[in-house]
Scaffold this motif. Structure first.
Motif: not given
Length: 746
Positions: A651-663
């Motif tokens: 689900x993080x990889x589908x994020x359309x918001x700009x910026x770093x993908x984080x868990x």
């Protein structure tokens, strides 16, 4: 000619469709397909239409000319109301597959009647050039077929009279007159078109068919059996769609009817969609533009389920705008009871199921005419059955969905036909179209799941009630009842209801068994992988040692290259060894043996297993917390964390918001419990989905199975008196899950 005709067409049905397309392009209001002398060696096939017909010049310059470009130059029919379906100028040669000879009789209004006869076998003479093949033809100033009181007028009047009488004899049932809520009764019953409207309004007023075309094909090359006719009728019923609802914004499909006449006591029958498909339990209507955006309307026979939904489908880029009408049924007996009066009489539930299955499939229409073979019952061009194998609870199979997808040649120019008329060319546009339809079907399935969940007992509730372990086979009982009480409708209904209850119980068993069999199977799979993997590593280590000996004895240049190669091998061996060490706690030989471990170390081991997935998705993960010694089965905790983190990666990889993908994975301590927190900055869980995500097999991922959260929650609850929960206000703005463990933590 053989290659352009008989060899290019895959079967007789497609050959007939090609000819019917020509009638459509000629602005015919009705095409009558007539079979004479069925089940004999001299079966005759006739195709009549009341289109514009052809004069002498048109027959010479168009019909007798191979690949005539007229259709390309004039993409609309003569009336301007239809986008023509033919383009290559080859469809008429399909008749070579159907019969040995073709007799063409055609007349244009106010012109003489033209006739010709073609013997297709004459083209097989290798000694002749094309121009040497003789075709008998001529012109009649006194028409014999298309004239006042002529055979065409007689046939059309008899057909319209039979159809008119059949409409009057049909029961007054909502299902019979409600193929679409936006159409009037006559159109819904399939009596549209100028000729049939005239018949309806004047109670069988006579019509004169003074122009059109008759193709007589004889003798048929292949026998036509009753089964062939049934399949042909089913395919013809999907050749044109029912009138599209106004919500779709589809240009009105021109009135065009197809009648099938077997020249027997049954009389002609109008081919049209089954009334059974008029009342789906769930329906999704919508129009998606070329950028994948649009509004869809979800309707249902259940209360408080209708909704209007804004959608954005990334897969749409490339195929152009499409309109979609998807209809879905629950096939359980109780859900089908309201459809039992369809088709003009009381049916058993089993028969209603079969009617839906016969109409099933998602058909693709271009400018009001179906693109073959999309929509045939045995053509699962969207892979729906494969989707259902992965997730039987949520996904619909091909035999319970009826769909109509509308496109146009002008707005979807990259969707192009294959030369053999069997589908579209495989390209990016077709892949995009598939993506759009599957995405909308997924939305329909999710809405259906949510509604069913409201009034369906959970597996544990069914188990406590005892229904889950009821008898697993009522086949013998059903056969006994059928034999002893063939006319007792109430008894048959009772048996069907019992079968339905049994089906639900079996589904519950499957959910429970599947969940725990996956857990036990995992350990066995890891055992095999570790054994075989470590054996392979030992073998590679031996080979590496041998290479080192060779390097010591080789010439300097070769020795340098060998040592570099050996170093690369050692790095890969170290990587595999590290992975196997991290997987070792999941081994079946080590499960069920709680021991004292540091929780942070276990979390690091679990995350290490997913290192490759994290790197590929471009996700940064952080592990937070203080060291804490606990007594747990390491495999249990790893299983929980792997499922939660893998879910977060997707689900993080589908994020359309700009910026770093984080868990962020954290350890939160309490007095008598410990909580593992997994948080991400993905899109989060919509409020309406929050109650469903922990159900077995529930997933909104196209290729997901829907067991990860269910398994994680089961481990926490069953072995550690704990729970898995979706919480608000996590450290990251996406979804945050808490796994609380309370037992065996000393």
């Amino acid at each position: 000619m053989q290659h352009l005709g008989a060899d290019l067409i895959p079967n007789d049905r497609v050959a007939l469709f090609e000819l019917i397309k020509n009638s459509y392009d000629a602005d015919a209001s009705m095409a009558i397909l007539r079979f004479r002398d069925l089940n004999t060696d001299h079966t005759v096939i006739e195709l009549w239409d009341d289109g514009h017909g052809m004069d002498e010049g048109t027959v010479q310059s168009n019909w007798l000319e191979i690949a005539n470009p007229n259709r390309k130059k004039n993409p609309r029919s003569e009336s301007g109301s239809r986008r023509v379906l033919g383009a290559k100028g080859l469809g008429r040669f399909a008749v070579a597959r159907l019969a040995e000879t073709t007799e063409l009789t055609t007349r244009r209004a106010g012109s003489p009647e033209v006739f010709l006869k073609v013997s297709w076998d004459d083209f097989n003479d290798d000694e002749l050039f094309l121009e040497d093949v003789e075709i008998g033809w001529g012109v009649r100033d006194d028409p014999e077929v298309f004239d006042h009181g002529g055979p065409a007028s007689v046939l059309y009047n008899a057909t319209l009279a039979a159809l008119h009488q059949r409409n009057k004899d049909q029961p007054d049932d909502d299902l019979e007159s409600d193929l679409n809520p936006d159409t009037d009764t006559d159109a819904a019953a399939g009596t549209g078109g100028s000729a049939s409207n005239e018949s309806d309004s004047h109670d069988q007023a006579a019509v004169e068919v003074l122009h059109g075309t008759l193709l007589t094909l004889s003798p048929a090359r292949s026998p036509w059996t009753e089964e062939d006719i049934r399949e042909l009728s089913a395919s013809l019923s999907r050749l044109t769609p029912p009138p599209p609802p106004t919500e779709l914004g589809v240009s009105v499909v021109p009135d065009f009817q197809i009648a099938l006449d077997l020249d027997d006591d049954t009389g002609p029958a109008l081919i049209g969609p089954s009334p059974t498909i008029a009342k789906p339990a769930y329906r999704l209507l919508g129009r998606i533009d070329g950028a994948g955006k649009g509004t869809v309307h979800f309707t249902t026979t259940r209360e408080d389920g209708d909704a209007e939904i804004e959608v954005s489908i990334p897969e749409a880029t490339g195929c152009g705008p499409v309109a979609v009408d998807l209809r879905l049924w629950d096939l359980e007996s109780e859900a089908l009871r309201d459809l039992r009066r369809a088709e003009g009489g009381i049916k058993t539930i089993r028969e209603v199921r079969e009617l839906i299955r016969n109409a099933s499939g998602i058909a693709l229409y271009r400018d009001g005419f179906r693109v073959q073979p999309y929509g045939d019952r045995d053509v699962d061009w969207l892979g729906l059955d494969a989707r259902r194998v992965n997730n039987p609870t949520m996904r619909a199979s091909n035999n319970q969905v009826v769909g109509f997808v509308f496109t146009s040649a002008d707005q979807n120019p990259t969707l192009r036909d294959q030369a053999n008329r069997q589908g579209l060319i495989e390209n990016a546009a077709l892949a995009s179209l598939r993506g759009v339809i599957v995405a909308l079907l997924r939305l329909l399935e999710e809405r259906r799941y949510d509604l069913r969940r409201r009034d369906t007992p959970t597996p544990s509730e069914r188990e406590r009630a005892g229904g889950i372990f009821a008898a697993f086979n009522l086949e013998g009982l059903r056969e006994t009842v059928t034999a002893a009480y063939p006319n007792d409708a109430r008894l048959h209904q009772a048996v069907e209801q019992a079968e339905n209850d049994l089906e639900r119980g079996v589904e519950g068993v499957q959910e429970v068994v599947s969940r725990f069999s996956r857990l036990s199977t995992l350990g066995s799979l890891v055992d095999v992988m570790l054994h075989e993997g470590n054996t392979a590593i030992a073998s590679v280590n031996f080979i590496t040692a041998e290479l080192k000996v060779l390097a010591d004895e080789a010439e300097p240049d070769l020795a340098e290259r060998l040592r570099a190669f050996i170093e690369r091998l050692r790095l890969q061996i170290d990587t595999l060894s590290h992975l196997f060490r991290n997987l070792e706690p999941l081994s079946g030989r080590r499960r069920g043996r709680p021991k004292k471990v540091d929780m942070l170390t276990v979390l690091e081991q679990a995350v290490a297993v997913l290192e490759g997935e994290l790197r590929s998705a471009g996700v940064v993960i952080e592990i937070v917390g203080k060291p804490r010694t606990v007594t747990v089965d390491v495999a249990d905790v790893m299983q929980i964390v792997i499922n939660l983190v893998r879910n977060a990666i997707f689900w993080t990889s589908t994020n359309q918001r700009p910026g770093e993908r984080k868990i962020r994975v954290s350890v939160l301590e309490g007095d008598a419990e410990i909580t593992i927190e997994v948080s991400d900055n993905g899109p989060g869980v919509p409020e309406e989905r929050a109650g469903s995500i922990f159900d077995a097999y529930y997933t909104t991922r196209e290729n997901g199975v829907g067991l990860g959260l269910n398994i994680a929650g089961s481990i926490a609850a069953d072995f550690y008196d704990g729970e898995l929960a979706l919480v608000d206000d996590g450290p990251l703005p996406g979804a945050t899950f808490h796994v609380t463990l309370r037992r065996r933590l000393g």
